[in-house]
Design a protein around this motif. Sequence first.
Motif, PDB file in Angstrom:
ATOM      1  N   GLY A  78       0.835  -1.194   0.000  1.00  0.00           N
ATOM      2  CA  GLY A  78       0.000   0.000   0.000  1.00  0.00           C
ATOM      3  C   GLY A  78       0.869   1.242   0.000  1.00  0.00           C
ATOM      4  N   PRO A  79       0.256   2.418  -0.007  1.00  0.00           N
ATOM      5  CA  PRO A  79       1.028   3.666  -0.032  1.00  0.00           C
ATOM      6  C   PRO A  79       1.887   3.816   1.222  1.00  0.00           C
ATOM      7  CG  PRO A  79      -1.293   4.054  -0.536  1.00  0.00           C
ATOM      8  CD  PRO A  79      -1.205   2.655  -0.048  1.00  0.00           C
ATOM      9  N   GLY A  80       3.099   4.299   1.035  1.00  0.00           N
ATOM     10  CA  GLY A  80       3.972   4.561   2.174  1.00  0.00           C
ATOM     11  C   GLY A  80       3.591   5.848   2.875  1.00  0.00           C
ATOM     12  N   LEU A  81       3.502   5.808   4.204  1.00  0.00           N
ATOM     13  CA  LEU A  81       3.187   7.008   4.985  1.00  0.00           C
ATOM     14  C   LEU A  81       4.442   7.834   5.263  1.00  0.00           C
ATOM     15  CD1 LEU A  81       0.831   5.409   7.679  1.00  0.00           C
ATOM     16  CD2 LEU A  81       0.174   6.548   5.552  1.00  0.00           C
ATOM     17  N   GLU A  82       5.563   7.146   5.374  1.00  0.00           N
ATOM     18  CA  GLU A  82       6.844   7.804   5.653  1.00  0.00           C
ATOM     19  C   GLU A  82       7.951   6.904   5.162  1.00  0.00           C
ATOM     20  OE1 GLU A  82      10.573   8.481   7.904  1.00  0.00           O
ATOM     21  OE2 GLU A  82       9.293   6.711   7.905  1.00  0.00           O
ATOM     22  N   LYS A  83       8.983   7.521   4.609  1.00  0.00           N
ATOM     23  CA  LYS A  83      10.105   6.760   4.075  1.00  0.00           C
ATOM     24  C   LYS A  83      11.385   7.529   4.368  1.00  0.00           C
ATOM     25  CE  LYS A  83       9.014   5.098   0.105  1.00  0.00           C
ATOM     26  NZ  LYS A  83       8.700   5.436  -1.298  1.00  0.00           N
ATOM     27  N   SER A  84      12.404   6.826   4.856  1.00  0.00           N
ATOM     28  CA  SER A  84      13.650   7.495   5.201  1.00  0.00           C
ATOM     29  C   SER A  84      14.787   6.483   5.185  1.00  0.00           C
ATOM     30  CB  SER A  84      13.551   8.150   6.581  1.00  0.00           C
ATOM     31  OG  SER A  84      13.235   7.170   7.566  1.00  0.00           O
ATOM     32  N   ILE A  85      16.011   6.998   5.098  1.00  0.00           N
ATOM     33  CA  ILE A  85      17.204   6.159   5.165  1.00  0.00           C
ATOM     34  C   ILE A  85      18.002   6.561   6.401  1.00  0.00           C
ATOM     35  CG2 ILE A  85      19.389   5.527   4.077  1.00  0.00           C
ATOM     36  CD1 ILE A  85      18.089   5.883   1.384  1.00  0.00           C
ATOM     37  N   ALA A  86      18.266   5.588   7.263  1.00  0.00           N
ATOM     38  CA  ALA A  86      19.024   5.835   8.489  1.00  0.00           C
ATOM     39  C   ALA A  86      20.383   5.164   8.392  1.00  0.00           C
ATOM     40  CB  ALA A  86      18.260   5.299   9.693  1.00  0.00           C
TER      41      ALA A  86
END
Length: 395
Positions: free
Chosen positions: A258-266
Amino acid sequence: MRTQVAIIGAGPSGLLLGQLLHKAGIDNIIVERQSGDYVLGRIRAGVLEQVTTDLMLEVGVGERMLKEGLPHGGFDMLFDGARHRIDLEALTGGKRVTVYGQTEVTRDLMEAREKVGRTTVYEAANVQVLDYDTAKPRVTYEKDGQTHTIECDFIAGCDGFHGVCRASVPRGAIREFEKVYPFGWLGMLADTPPVHHELIYVRSERGFALCSQRSHTRSRYYLQVPLTDKVEAWSDDAFWNELRLRLDPEAAARLVTGPGLEKSIAPLRSFVTEPLRFGRMFLAGDAGHIVPPTGAKGLNLAATDVKYLSTAITEFYQERSEAGIDGYSERCLKRIWRAERFSWWFTGIMHNFPEDGPIVAKLQQAELDYLIHSEHGRRTIAENYVGLPLNFGES
């Protein structure tokens, strides 16, 4: 202003320390450079050890955690195409972890602090910690065009890796140990049901993956990616497709996208500061140490730090004893290095290190095969994952 303890940072460690001190009748003020909404907007992990859940209950903020948190008695390790369950409860005498997002922990602690009327100063600019090597420390900050000063007995540096407290210590008085890993975690939050009722840690030829969750309807997934990758280059479809390729056939078939609510690279790093005490200023949480997220130790270590610190400060006021504050750094560091070891080791066997050559992949496979087929090996994983007792290794 005058208070007994000035706490720098309104993340979970600072807020938990504030509640522990409040419960002991010790006045404290929290100073935070960001807004409350910004603090709550941080997306972080949420696997709580028993020690942390016990502390939440101790300070009276565990009601929602007990209602909405997801108790987990085990987790799966997937490698060589097969999943193997680590039965935490069976291997540790009934211990388990609770999946409850760090954002929710922070929210519960914020609301509790507001309810008891303790002061929190948000959006404090140019925070400085002064005279912490004397009996009269001070904290200054700017807000609404004015400079404010807080006089206190102690300063607690709960202001994170990039905070002012550790940065204010003279370089000659501090040692820093660091390992930066050559990859990061690409994380995505989605309102989709989890692929499995427990966490799945994945080692595949394509790289590490983690299937986690926040609730029965919200999932959190991670992929090992090169540090050179950019979030913008990863569409939702690309993320789901790559995750599916790293899973076993059963999990891949069950994956709901489904659609991503938040995406980040740590980025991943192991980092420890020694010591953690500088006169009347103490470092706690990410201000003093960072662990790779593989072992789910970051928030739990921070909780332990502030428990030790609150106990030491309470002894100072109630028993006129400085033994606790004198021993704070050594006591914390023993536990920190144990958690660092586990997180480093777990990261090392579950991730791809292509620059080390194919021999390392073979050694990882042999290590995992041994661990899974040895009760002692599984118990080692389980005992470290659920968290060592607060007094582990103490005489």
